[in-house]
Design an enzyme around this catalytic site. Structure first.
Site, PDB file in Angstrom:
ATOM      1  N   THR A 140      -4.842   5.200   2.844  1.00 35.17           N
ATOM      2  CA  THR A 140      -5.141   3.832   3.276  1.00 35.17           C
ATOM      3  C   THR A 140      -6.607   3.806   3.694  1.00 35.17           C
ATOM      4  OG1 THR A 140      -2.869   3.553   4.051  1.00 35.17           O
ATOM      5  CG2 THR A 140      -4.481   1.953   4.826  1.00 35.17           C
TER       6      THR A 140
ATOM      7  N   LYS B  43      -6.430   2.626  13.453  1.00 36.95           N
ATOM      8  CA  LYS B  43      -7.368   2.651  12.318  1.00 36.95           C
ATOM      9  C   LYS B  43      -7.041   1.555  11.312  1.00 36.95           C
ATOM     10  CE  LYS B  43      -6.509   5.023   8.833  1.00 36.95           C
ATOM     11  NZ  LYS B  43      -5.965   4.866   7.450  1.00 36.95           N
TER      12      LYS B  43
ATOM     13  N   LYS C 277      -2.406  -2.869   0.840  1.00 40.54           N
ATOM     14  CA  LYS C 277      -1.842  -1.866   1.753  1.00 40.54           C
ATOM     15  C   LYS C 277      -2.253  -2.149   3.197  1.00 40.54           C
ATOM     16  CE  LYS C 277       0.360   1.937   2.840  1.00 40.54           C
ATOM     17  NZ  LYS C 277      -0.060   2.317   4.180  1.00 40.54           N
TER      18      LYS C 277
END
Length: 295
Positions: A94, A239, A170
């Site tokens: 990701t 994140k 995503k």
């Protein structure tokens, strides 16, 4: 197919094992070499360097963040330098939209294919080859990588020829999961403080209007207060929320819920929960309502 696999964390190790089971030749590399040994026992070859893992038809990266992907790709002995012309780099990490764009340009200039193919699913889904793959890239490169997707997942969604599209999908999906976790945590804190059994409450939810994997999986972790071992660490949750905010800023799309989630994850990390599963962010509400801190 000859495949290099870089990054053998909770997800990567299971994905690489399934590639071996499907009959592919796998050369595995991990910064911590001890994680390679279980795959070697299953038939993989241990790579001595990143470049050594780039000698086949495809190299897959499954790493924690942009910095890790940049390091193995752009380093002196990295993927760009080691990958043969015509070979394909599949990034299942990701990563930010900006890095996906940078990787696309760099690989195109080097004569490589590049496919962004992040996955939805926790480590148990990876082990069972039940991931959902979101892929984007030039059609020829996606076609080359398709046998890999078949080996690791139950379904592949191709969302276009621009790899950054898969990265954005995503990121948006992880933002939605985090939103569900926070909402579930608040709702469970509310009914739990009134004496309602959280497991019974979850059964009610998932037997009526909320019968979806995300509610069953994360509701179960919250009801049981099972935050270790982490299937996906809270640091990674922060994140990914920050990646969503960055994409929103780039596209001029306000994401007020993502701003809230960033602060919730910061609270969890600031109170020592960085190594917990990211579902622990949903337990903050119960703690703030007088319960015990997530652990």
């Amino acid at each position: 197919m000859r495949i290099g696999f870089i990054g053998l964390g909770n997800m990567g190790a299971a994905m690489a094992a399934n590639l071996l089971k499907a009959g592919h030749e796998v050369t595995a590399y991990n910064r911590s070499a001890d994680k390679v040994a279980p795959l070697v026992a299953q038939g993989a070859r241990a790579a001595t360097s990143v470049a050594d893992a780039c000698q086949g038809d495809i190299v897959i990266t499954m790493l924690a963040n942009d910095d890790a992907v940049e390091a193995v790709t752009f380093g002196a002995d990295g993927i760009l330098a080691g990958l043969s012309a015509g070979a394909v780099h599949v990034s299942s990490s990701t990563i930010s939209v900006a890095l996906a764009e940078r990787l696309t340009a760099a690989h195109s200039e080097a004569g490589h294919g590049f496919v962004s193919a992040p996955v939805f699913g926790r480590p148990e889904a990876a082990a069972a080859a039940k991931l959902f793959v979101v892929a984007a890239g030039k059609s020829a490169a996606v076609a080359t990588a398709s046998p890999i997707f078949d080996a690791i997942g139950q379904r592949t969604f191709v969302v276009g020829e621009a790899p950054e599209a898969a990265s954005l999908v995503k990121i948006s999906g992880n933002f939605l999961i985090a939103s569900v976790i926070e909402s579930l945590g608040e709702a469970m804190a509310l009914v739990g403080k009134a004496g309602v059994d959280k497991q019974q409450y979850l059964e009610l939810l998932t037997s009526t209007l909320f019968d979806a994997p995300v509610y069953r999986t994360y509701g179960g972790l919250l009801a049981r207060e099972t935050f270790t071992p982490a299937g996906f660490a809270a640091t990674l949750g922060l994140k990914d929320v920050k990646l969503a905010l960055s994409a929103g800023e780039q596209l001029q799309v306000p994401l007020p819920v993502a701003s809230l989630l960033r602060d919730r994850f910061l609270t969890l990390l600031a109170t020592g929960g960085g190594d917990l599963d990211w579902s622990a962010v949903g337990a903050l509400s119960a703690w703030e309502a007088g319960g015990k801190p997530p652990a």
